[in-house]
Scaffold this motif. Structure first.
Motif, PDB file in Angstrom:
ATOM      1  N   ILE A  70      -3.198   2.909   4.260  1.00 50.23           N
ATOM      2  CA  ILE A  70      -2.467   1.921   5.001  1.00 50.23           C
ATOM      3  C   ILE A  70      -3.252   1.177   6.115  1.00 50.23           C
ATOM      4  N   ALA A  71      -4.261   1.840   6.549  1.00 51.70           N
ATOM      5  CA  ALA A  71      -5.024   1.476   7.582  1.00 51.70           C
ATOM      6  C   ALA A  71      -6.121   0.311   7.090  1.00 51.70           C
ATOM      7  N   THR A  72      -6.036   0.433   5.819  1.00 57.31           N
ATOM      8  CA  THR A  72      -7.012  -0.859   5.200  1.00 57.31           C
ATOM      9  C   THR A  72      -6.381  -2.220   5.438  1.00 57.31           C
ATOM     10  N   GLY A  73      -5.069  -2.428   5.527  1.00 59.83           N
ATOM     11  CA  GLY A  73      -4.638  -3.633   5.603  1.00 59.83           C
ATOM     12  C   GLY A  73      -5.042  -4.407   6.732  1.00 59.83           C
ATOM     13  N   GLU A  74      -5.218  -3.594   8.073  1.00 56.87           N
ATOM     14  CA  GLU A  74      -5.458  -4.022   9.242  1.00 56.87           C
ATOM     15  C   GLU A  74      -7.193  -4.323   9.321  1.00 56.87           C
ATOM     16  N   ASN A  77     -11.025  14.205  13.576  1.00 52.97           N
ATOM     17  CA  ASN A  77     -11.986  13.039  12.838  1.00 52.97           C
ATOM     18  C   ASN A  77     -11.177  12.434  11.671  1.00 52.97           C
ATOM     19  N   ARG A  78      -9.988  12.263  11.830  1.00 50.08           N
ATOM     20  CA  ARG A  78      -9.333  11.521  10.427  1.00 50.08           C
ATOM     21  C   ARG A  78      -8.524  10.483  11.028  1.00 50.08           C
ATOM     22  N   THR A  79      -8.489   9.610  10.350  1.00 49.21           N
ATOM     23  CA  THR A  79      -7.530   8.366  10.386  1.00 49.21           C
ATOM     24  C   THR A  79      -6.064   8.580  10.714  1.00 49.21           C
ATOM     25  N   THR A  80      -5.464   7.787  11.684  1.00 50.06           N
ATOM     26  CA  THR A  80      -4.216   7.942  11.909  1.00 50.06           C
ATOM     27  C   THR A  80      -3.706   6.526  12.034  1.00 50.06           C
ATOM     28  N   LEU A 119       0.538  -1.261   0.032  1.00 46.38           N
ATOM     29  CA  LEU A 119      -0.037  -0.152  -0.144  1.00 46.38           C
ATOM     30  C   LEU A 119       0.693   1.044   0.115  1.00 46.38           C
ATOM     31  N   LEU A 120       1.847   1.249   0.643  1.00 47.19           N
ATOM     32  CA  LEU A 120       2.935   2.420   0.749  1.00 47.19           C
ATOM     33  C   LEU A 120       3.436   2.679  -0.582  1.00 47.19           C
ATOM     34  N   LYS A 121       3.718   1.623  -1.358  1.00 48.26           N
ATOM     35  CA  LYS A 121       4.330   1.669  -2.687  1.00 48.26           C
ATOM     36  C   LYS A 121       3.157   2.372  -3.556  1.00 48.26           C
ATOM     37  N   GLN A 125      -4.295   1.538  13.809  1.00 44.61           N
ATOM     38  CA  GLN A 125      -4.942   2.476  13.444  1.00 44.61           C
ATOM     39  C   GLN A 125      -5.689   3.241  14.779  1.00 44.61           C
ATOM     40  N   GLY A 126      -5.881   4.554  14.351  1.00 42.58           N
ATOM     41  CA  GLY A 126      -6.688   5.223  15.289  1.00 42.58           C
ATOM     42  C   GLY A 126      -7.197   6.629  14.608  1.00 42.58           C
TER      43      GLY A 126
END
Ligand code: ASP
Ligand code: MG
Length: 429
Positions: free
Chosen positions: A70-74, A143-146, A50-52, A137-138
């Motif tokens: 990248i949070a989608t992986g988890e 209200n944004r994904t981290t 995903l980073l690539k 992820q958090g």
């Protein structure tokens, strides 16, 4: 009946079949009567993939959107773990970071967890469900994904264990515990049954890869007992907790090596108040973590100041460093990316003398020169030439008798060390 957080890393959830086997382990814990909260990483390689993609779009992609990507992986792993459990007849449900309010600061890509809402997790456990939480992820105040930085699922697991007051945080991985040194470098490295938080923190910060450094910081701060276990083999693993076991009687527990560092030396700088501040201020502004600072005794009012920085930062720092060097009228500034930092770590150092002498003797016996030395209460680190790093780790592991074999006699030790003088070719860059 205990409450246990069980975290599975990327290789342990690398295929559907492995997720199934991991689910079986979780189910076994639940069947034993425990309440289980599972934290999952992305499938092995997924975060890199995903980073690539992000970097194929832009050289410097939008940081906040990278985290959404990248949070989608988890997210995927969490759903698949829940499905594997449900398929085995266990009620289960997944939660994403925002669904249990894993609040973080807004440092996208390396956010810190500030709080977690344990109520939805406890409610699901009370309903008899196995809870799966997407690691890494958090959500921030905007209200944004981290995301929490590479290896951040460990941090999710430990923070969740702290928030829930769990009895244990089990980290399931592809090794059967924490070793006295890297077994790829030291063939007779041993699994250590127990480490203190402090020892594990030093190890994680000095090159041991098994736990993310931040997760150990949380474990230490909230006194979480962490067990590092093999995902698919039975065994005791390594328990990391706050207990300092006096019966263990060890001085040095581990030898680590960090090969991602670079050395910068300011030579012939005026020895006056304010000089160090003007050298390090620009580095801290650039967000660079400076380590191992050594200032020499000054001669004729001039001194040398040497320090290490992460190797990845060296190139982008050089212009700033040249600037600072001119500003402080340094005679010369050198940099060297071919260094490694070898360290010996152990809480026993607090009460045992002679560790430094033994370390220095062992290195000198094989002709390895120490360029810099730094110590804390429970560790000694030396900067050496990178090409000697594997040799140094092996001789130190021997010198402190950390191996599986019985301790060799002093004569045997000397000749064993001698045999190893020829440096081996570097296995990895
Ligand atoms: N998937 C993330 C990473 O690869 C987080 C983790 O695995 O713990 O860094
Ligand atoms: Mg990982």
């Amino acid at each position: 009946m205990a409450l246990i957080v069980q975290k599975f890393g990327g290789t342990s959830v690398g295929t559907l079949e492995r997720i199934g086997r991991a689910a079986e382990r979780v189910a076994a814990t639940a069947r034993a009567g425990h309440r289980v909260v599972v934290v999952v990483s992305a499938m092995a390689g997924e975060t890199n993939r995903l980073l690539k993609l992000a970097h194929d779009i832009a050289e410097v992609p939008d940081l906040a959107e990278v985290d959404v990507l990248i949070a989608t992986g988890e997210q995927a792993s969490a759903a698949m773990m829940a499905m594997q459990l449900i398929a085995r007849g266990h009620p289960a449900r997944s939660f994403l970071g925002h669904q249990i309010a894993i609040h973080t600061n807004s440092s996208y890509g390396r956010a810190w967890i500030e709080s977690i809402d344990r109520e939805p997790v406890l409610a699901a456990l009370d309903r008899g469900e196995i809870v799966i939480v997407a690691g890494f992820q958090g959500i921030d105040a905007a209200n944004r994904t981290t995301t929490l930085g590479r290896g951040g699922s460990d941090t999710t697991a430990v923070a969740l264990a702290a928030a829930l007051g769990a009895d244990y945080c089990d980290i399931f991985t592809d090794v059967d515990g924490v070793y006295t040194s890297d077994p790829n470098v030291v063939p007779d490295a041993r699994r250590t049954p127990h480490l203190t938080h402090e020892e594990m923190l030093e190890m994680a910060s000095l090159g041991a890869k098994v736990l993310a450094e931040r997760s150990v910081e949380y474990a230490m701060r909230y006194n979480v007992s962490v067990r590092v276990l093999h995902a698919f083999q039975d065994g005791e693993g390594t328990l990391v907790d706050g207990r300092e076991d006096e019966m263990e009687q060890r001085t040095v527990t581990a030898v680590t090596c960090q090969r991602d560092q670079a050395k910068i030396a300011f030579r012939g700088v005026p020895d006056r108040p304010g000089i160090a501040a003007s050298i390090f201020a620009p580095l801290s502004e650039a967000g660079v973590v400076v380590d191992m600072i050594v200032q020499n005794v000054s001669e004729h009012g001039l001194t040398d100041l040497t320090f290490t920085v992460p190797r990845v930062d060296l190139k982008r720092l050089l212009p700033a460093i040249e600037d600072v060097a001119r500003g402080v009228q340094a005679r010369q500034v050198d940099h060297d990316p071919t260094i490694a930092k070898v360290s010996v770590i152990g809480v026993g150092m607090r009460t045992h003398a002679g560790v430094a002498a033994r370390m220095f003797q062992a290195l000198s016996a094989v002709g390895v020169n120490m360029q810099m030395i730094s110590t804390s209460e429970i560790k000694i680190s030396c900067v050496i030439e990178d090409k000697f790093s594997e040799l140094a780790v092996r001789v130190l592991h021997d010198a402190f008798e950390l191996g599986k074999k019985k301790a060799p006699s002093p004569r045997g030790k000397a000749s064993a060390a001698k045999k190893k003088t020829a440096p081996r070719k570097r296995a990895r860059a």
